[in-house]
Design an enzyme around this catalytic site. Structure first.
Site, PDB file in Angstrom:
ATOM      1  N   SER A   1      -8.877   0.505   8.678  1.00 20.20           N
ATOM      2  CA  SER A   1      -8.538   0.451   7.256  1.00 20.20           C
ATOM      3  C   SER A   1      -8.039  -0.893   6.742  1.00 20.20           C
ATOM      4  O   SER A   1      -7.837  -1.047   5.536  1.00 20.20           O
ATOM      5  CB  SER A   1      -7.497   1.530   6.928  1.00 20.20           C
TER       6      SER A   1
ATOM      7  N   LYS B   1       0.824  -1.204   0.000  1.00 16.62           N
ATOM      8  CA  LYS B   1       0.000   0.000   0.000  1.00 16.62           C
ATOM      9  C   LYS B   1       0.865   1.264   0.000  1.00 16.62           C
ATOM     10  O   LYS B   1       1.962   1.281   0.573  1.00 16.62           O
ATOM     11  CB  LYS B   1      -0.900  -0.037   1.242  1.00 16.62           C
TER      12      LYS B   1
ATOM     13  N   SER C   1      -8.800   2.605   4.214  1.00 18.02           N
ATOM     14  CA  SER C   1      -8.033   3.193   3.128  1.00 18.02           C
ATOM     15  C   SER C   1      -7.191   2.180   2.355  1.00 18.02           C
ATOM     16  O   SER C   1      -6.459   2.526   1.438  1.00 18.02           O
ATOM     17  CB  SER C   1      -7.119   4.282   3.684  1.00 18.02           C
TER      18      SER C   1
END
Length: 470
Positions: free
Chosen positions: A174, A73, A150
């Protein structure tokens, strides 16, 4: 080859590679082809690594995940020689990481081959993945829906079975939010379980990192590989009695399980979610666990205020530190991010300390609850699906907070308290969308969660339930 991860998890494929029944290069080539093709539909990957970056990762390790392609990520993790954009136009070109962060280095030593980076909301503020820089990531279950965030870029690609697992971070939910919306397993570790080095902590200790995965055992084996302190870490989680992988394959014993039909201080859930909780509670009873309805007691309103104060102060400070003197232009930050940063600039030392004290007080209240129970059950979210655009970052802070509330009502308290929590895709809506069930345990008790997860994975498997391919 192109559909290998539809039927095999990461450990199974790594076993084929080690037995020389599968060639690493062929696997990587097929995965990269699938990434490019699927990304035109999902917009989940921001960068695909080739050349020197890919070769460096292939040569890095021969651990339990030897040869398995992996995505990292664009937040809370540094990959040497590349920028970590944090989903922001302001950091699109730098700073360039001089070295891997500690967790990424451990991933490489475990044999994972980093093939790219995944999309995230700007600075991870929104629990969706629709940054102005890079655009919206779509959910493979339905393209008009968000995969959450996220860590939505990672979750979308794993849900589409392009990879068996991918890196994810969690500051308020997240990991677990996209796991729920994408039909995956996602465990947020205890505070300090996975080192954030070279930084000390993030969000006053609320931030953590691990992965989203198709199988429980992949998550457990990866946590075995990446867990542990680095020299100078401000704190570390207690060592487990054995390995997390071992825990995932042994019976959990008779656990004391509490379940909640509604959030602490929140409204009644919609019937489909209440039904999911009740069905799961019945399943747990059938597996021999002691199950009863009970809720922890803490001030949800005060916790919410503390979270935004910590988030805003960290946003302002982190932008200043990473910018190294540069000032964001009018189009460099999304409106909500700019509002958050400006609010953060005004947070006093007294207000920040009081917010952190609220985190700690909540942690003690949750700790007292776990003297009576081993596990707390709810749904992961207070909603069943998330349309694209439902959480806007171009409006007011009040509009944003209102949209975020049903997404973090069960998850954020775990970050404030530092306790482990996981989302499991055990239920489904009438129209076939996954519903994540949320399980929380006391600080340091990931073994308990993995043992329970392994049992539930066998009792109510989900691996064969996949999104449509088009």
């Amino acid at each position: 080859m192109d559909d290998l991860f539809a039927t095999h998890d990461a450990l199974a494929v790594a076993g084929l590679i080690k037995a020389r029944k599968l060639d690493t290069r062929e696997l990587l080539d097929a995965t990269l082809r699938s990434l490019r093709t699927t990304n035109t539909r999902l917009n989940a990957v921001t960068d695909i690594y080739e050349g020197e970056l890919l070769e460096r990762s292939i040569a890095a390790g021969e651990g339990p995940f030897q040869g398995i392609p992996y995505l990292v990520k664009q937040l809370m993790a540094e990959c040497a020689g590349t920028p970590t954009t944090a989903g922001s136009r302001f950091f699109a070109h730098g700073p360039i990481a001089a070295a891997d962060s500690a967790a990424v280095a451990r991933m490489r030593r475990a044999g994972l081959v980093i093939v790219g980076r995944t999309n995230t909301s700007e600075f991870g503020i929104a629990p969706t993945t629709e940054p102005a820089f890079g655009g919206a990531t779509r959910n493979p279950w339905r393209l008009d829906l968000s995969p959450g965030g996220s860590s939505g870029g990672s979750a979308a690609m794993v849900a589409a079975r392009i990879l068996p697992m991918a890196h994810a971070t969690d500051g308020g939910g997240s990991i677990r939010i996209p796991a729920s919306l994408c039909g995956l397993f996602g465990l947020k570790p205890s505070r300090g379980r996975v080192s954030l080095a070279p930084i000390g902590e993030t969000l006053a200790g609320a931030g953590a990192q691990h992965c989203v995965s198709v199988s429980v055992r992949d998550s457990a084996a990866l946590l075995d590989a990446v867990a542990g302190s680095e020299p100078g870490d401000p704190y570390g989680a207690p060592l487990p009695a054995g390995t997390f992988l071992e825990a995932a394959s042994r019976p959990p014993g008779r656990l004391r399980v509490a379940f909640m039909r509604r959030p602490v201080g929140g409204p009644v859930l919609e019937p489909v979610l209440v039904r999911a909780i009740e069905r799961t509670a019945t399943l747990l009873e059938g597996l021999g666990h002691q199950v009863e309805e009970a809720s922890p007691s803490y001030d949800m309103e005060a916790l919410g205020e503390a979270f935004w104060r910590v988030m805003c102060a960290n946003t302002w400070t982190n932008i200043q530190l990473r910018a190294n003197g540069r000032k964001p232009g009018p189009d460099d930050l999304e409106p909500v991010t700019r509002i958050c940063a400006e609010r953060g600039r005004e947070v006093t030392a007294d207000a920040y300390i009081r917010a952190v004290q609220t985190f700690h007080r909540t942690g003690r209240q949750l700790g007292a609850f776990f003297e009576r129970y081993d596990v707390l059950l709810s749904t992961t979210l207070a909603l069943t699906h998330l349309p694209l655009g439902a959480v806007r970052t171009d409006g007011t802070a009040e509009q944003f907070e209102q949209a975020v509330a049903p997404m973090t009502t069960f998850t954020a308290v775990c970050n404030a308290a530092g306790v482990p929590a996981m989302s499991m895709p055990l239920e489904w809506t009438d129209d076939g969308l996954p519903v994540g069930l949320h399980f929380v345990a006391r600080y340091g008790a990931e073994e308990t969660l993995y043992s329970l997860a392994g049992q539930l994975e066998q009792a109510r498997p989900w691996r064969d339930r996949r999104p449509p391919s088009k």
